[in-house]
Design an enzyme around this catalytic site. Structure first.
Site, PDB file in Angstrom:
ATOM      1  N   LYS A 187      50.107  31.326  45.773  1.00  0.00           N
ATOM      2  CA  LYS A 187      50.806  31.552  44.479  1.00  0.00           C
ATOM      3  C   LYS A 187      52.087  30.904  44.289  1.00  0.00           C
ATOM      4  O   LYS A 187      52.507  30.326  43.332  1.00  0.00           O
ATOM      5  CB  LYS A 187      51.049  32.878  43.832  1.00  0.00           C
ATOM      6  CG  LYS A 187      49.601  33.625  43.685  1.00  0.00           C
ATOM      7  CD  LYS A 187      49.842  34.820  42.689  1.00  0.00           C
ATOM      8  CE  LYS A 187      48.396  35.327  42.066  1.00  0.00           C
ATOM      9  NZ  LYS A 187      48.710  36.622  41.493  1.00  0.00           N
TER      10      LYS A 187
ATOM     11  N   LYS B 267      37.136  31.092  44.821  1.00  0.00           N
ATOM     12  CA  LYS B 267      36.848  32.522  44.268  1.00  0.00           C
ATOM     13  C   LYS B 267      36.824  32.551  42.912  1.00  0.00           C
ATOM     14  O   LYS B 267      37.624  31.795  42.262  1.00  0.00           O
ATOM     15  CB  LYS B 267      37.625  33.572  44.826  1.00  0.00           C
ATOM     16  CG  LYS B 267      38.950  33.946  44.045  1.00  0.00           C
ATOM     17  CD  LYS B 267      39.486  35.081  44.655  1.00  0.00           C
ATOM     18  CE  LYS B 267      40.945  35.331  43.717  1.00  0.00           C
ATOM     19  NZ  LYS B 267      41.660  36.400  43.801  1.00  0.00           N
TER      20      LYS B 267
ATOM     21  N   LYS C 277      40.420  34.722  37.006  1.00  0.00           N
ATOM     22  CA  LYS C 277      40.592  34.787  35.713  1.00  0.00           C
ATOM     23  C   LYS C 277      41.641  33.821  35.225  1.00  0.00           C
ATOM     24  O   LYS C 277      42.096  33.681  33.970  1.00  0.00           O
ATOM     25  CB  LYS C 277      40.974  36.133  34.967  1.00  0.00           C
ATOM     26  CG  LYS C 277      41.744  36.842  35.865  1.00  0.00           C
ATOM     27  CD  LYS C 277      41.755  38.509  35.492  1.00  0.00           C
ATOM     28  CE  LYS C 277      42.560  39.094  36.327  1.00  0.00           C
ATOM     29  NZ  LYS C 277      42.546  40.719  36.431  1.00  0.00           N
TER      30      LYS C 277
HETATM   31  P1  AMP Z   1      43.174  41.040  40.409  1.00  0.00           P
HETATM   32  O1  AMP Z   1      42.437  40.239  39.134  1.00  0.00           O
HETATM   33  O2  AMP Z   1      43.903  39.980  41.266  1.00  0.00           O
HETATM   34  O3  AMP Z   1      44.071  42.252  39.778  1.00  0.00           O
HETATM   35  O4  AMP Z   1      42.113  41.774  41.038  1.00  0.00           O
HETATM   36  C1  AMP Z   1      41.706  43.048  40.826  1.00  0.00           C
HETATM   37  C2  AMP Z   1      40.492  43.538  41.790  1.00  0.00           C
HETATM   38  O5  AMP Z   1      39.301  42.669  41.667  1.00  0.00           O
HETATM   39  C3  AMP Z   1      40.871  43.210  43.310  1.00  0.00           C
HETATM   40  O6  AMP Z   1      40.484  44.443  43.808  1.00  0.00           O
HETATM   41  C4  AMP Z   1      40.203  42.193  43.604  1.00  0.00           C
HETATM   42  O7  AMP Z   1      40.206  41.999  45.188  1.00  0.00           O
HETATM   43  C5  AMP Z   1      39.100  42.143  42.903  1.00  0.00           C
HETATM   44  N1  AMP Z   1      38.587  40.790  42.588  1.00  0.00           N
HETATM   45  C6  AMP Z   1      39.306  39.573  42.223  1.00  0.00           C
HETATM   46  N2  AMP Z   1      38.588  38.511  41.969  1.00  0.00           N
HETATM   47  C7  AMP Z   1      37.271  38.674  42.699  1.00  0.00           C
HETATM   48  C8  AMP Z   1      36.145  37.978  42.893  1.00  0.00           C
HETATM   49  N3  AMP Z   1      36.217  36.849  42.567  1.00  0.00           N
HETATM   50  N4  AMP Z   1      35.212  38.615  43.637  1.00  0.00           N
HETATM   51  C9  AMP Z   1      35.138  39.970  44.091  1.00  0.00           C
HETATM   52  N5  AMP Z   1      36.398  40.712  43.945  1.00  0.00           N
HETATM   53  C10 AMP Z   1      37.259  40.096  43.206  1.00  0.00           C
END
Ligand code: AMP
Ligand code: TRP
Length: 330
Positions: A113, A195, A198
């Site tokens: 990041k 990965k 969003k």
């Molecule tokens: P975040 O959007 O970074 O707050 O992620 C929220 C949760 O979603 C965390 O537990 C991440 O590890 C999980 N996560 C985010 N992106 C992915 C993805 N592409 N595949 C699986 N888990 C994800």
């Protein structure tokens, strides 16, 4: 047993967030016995990079409503907003004084990041894992359900907790990550080596839970594949198809072998069409509930209860921490 997890309110959660994390919250709620489950909106975490105020406000509410829409039941768990429980930042500061800069600089997410941010990397981005450690240690969580990308942050949480306990006496429960093997890393629909995220500038790479159903289905239909033409789970040679099989298996509960068998001798078109419908049906279910919740006044009640419960636990813990460290008068 106590279980806690949170998601950042940046944009609307993707299918990756849903399969990797959110769906597991519901599974834990319904299948674990004697579990005290806390799920929060990690709004403080989302301001480590520039955010539009109105957008942030909207996303916080959306995420909270989505927690209910996917099946989290306020009678069985506590939902709250991180910034409404001030002890998170209070504990974070004390933990900062027990964590080394070098440890933070080694975090993969920080490296990735901060590379994107160029000259304007904020201090909060560096200390982000400490706030996350505070989120977890404040409640003596035993398990933390997250996707694969959060594993390193969980490891550093354990290091900080152990260091604190050794120095000041037993204070924190040492948490364990809870990462399911399948679905922990859902990849972009346009690039199976990246990965699903969003914040991906290519919107075709991800599906959000509130995407228009037809558009979401089209994203599946147009997802990249390969020229091999066989529906086979093969991470090495067919990563794109493997990712789609993963999504299929996670949403239907069908095993990988059974999916491979079902599409034996058929091309990708049929497989993708079925998956498009599966994703479409899942999103329709979620969106129908979401629309009811957003119109009702239930959300505020749920978030008030969650905040009060979290605050009750957090205050006790922070008092103990201050005492252990030697802060204040008593
Ligand atoms: P975040 O959007 O970074 O707050 O992620 C929220 C949760 O979603 C965390 O537990 C991440 O590890 C999980 N996560 C985010 N992106 C992915 C993805 N592409 N595949 C699986 N888990 C994800
Ligand atoms: N850092 C996590 C993410 O980006 C979100 C998060 C913040 C979290 N605090 C947490 C997850 C505590 C689990 C427990 O995905």
């Amino acid at each position: 047993m106590r279980i806690i997890s949170g998601i950042q309110p940046t944009n609307v959660p993707t299918l990756g967030n849903y399969i990797g994390a959110m769906k597991n919250f519901v599974k834990i709620q319904n299948e674990f016995e004697d579990v005290d489950l806390l799920v929060f909106v990690a709004d403080l975490h989302s301001i480590t990079v520039e955010r539009d105020r109105a957008e942030l406000k909207k996303n916080i509410k959306t995420l909270a409503a989505l927690y209910l829409a996917i099946g989290l039941d306020p009678a069985k768990c506590h939902l709250f907003i991180q910034s409404e429980v001030p002890e998170h930042t209070e504990l974070s500061y004390v933990l900062e004084c027990n964590a080394y800069i070098g440890e933070m600089e080694r975090m993969i997410q920080f490296k990735e990041k901060s590379a994107k941010e160029g000259a304007s990397v904020r201090t909060g981005l560096l200390t982000y894992p400490i706030l996350m450690a505070a989120d977890i240690l404040l409640y003596d969580a035993d398990k933390v359900p997250v996707g694969e990308d959060q594993k390193q942050h969980l490891e550093i949480t354990k290091v900080i907790a152990e260091r604190f306990n050794n120095k000041y006496g037993d204070t924190f429960t040492i948490p364990e990550p809870y990462i399911l093997k399948s679905g922990a890393r859902i990849m972009s629909l346009q690039d199976p080596l990246k990965k699903m995220s969003k914040s991906d500038p290519n919107q075709k790479g991800y599906i959000t839970l509130l995407d228009n159903i037809d558009e979401a289905k089209n994203k599946i239909r147009r997802a990249v594949t390969d020229s091999i033409g066989v529906v086979k789970y093969d991470q090495e040679n067919q990563p794109a198809v493997t990712n789609l099989i993963n999504i299929y298996s996670n949403l239907t509960g069908e095993s990988i072998e059974s999916i491979e068998k079902k599409y034996e001798g058929l091309g990708y078109k049929e497989f993708k069409e079925d998956l498009a419908n599966i994703v479409g049906d899942e999103l329709t279910k979620i969106q129908t509930k979401y629309n009811e919740i957003i119109k009702s006044d239930i959300l505020n009640k749920v978030l008030d209860e969650g905040r009060d419960y979290a605050h009750y636990l957090a205050v006790k813990k922070i008092r103990k921490v201050h005492k252990r460290v030697g802060l204040g008068r008593e």
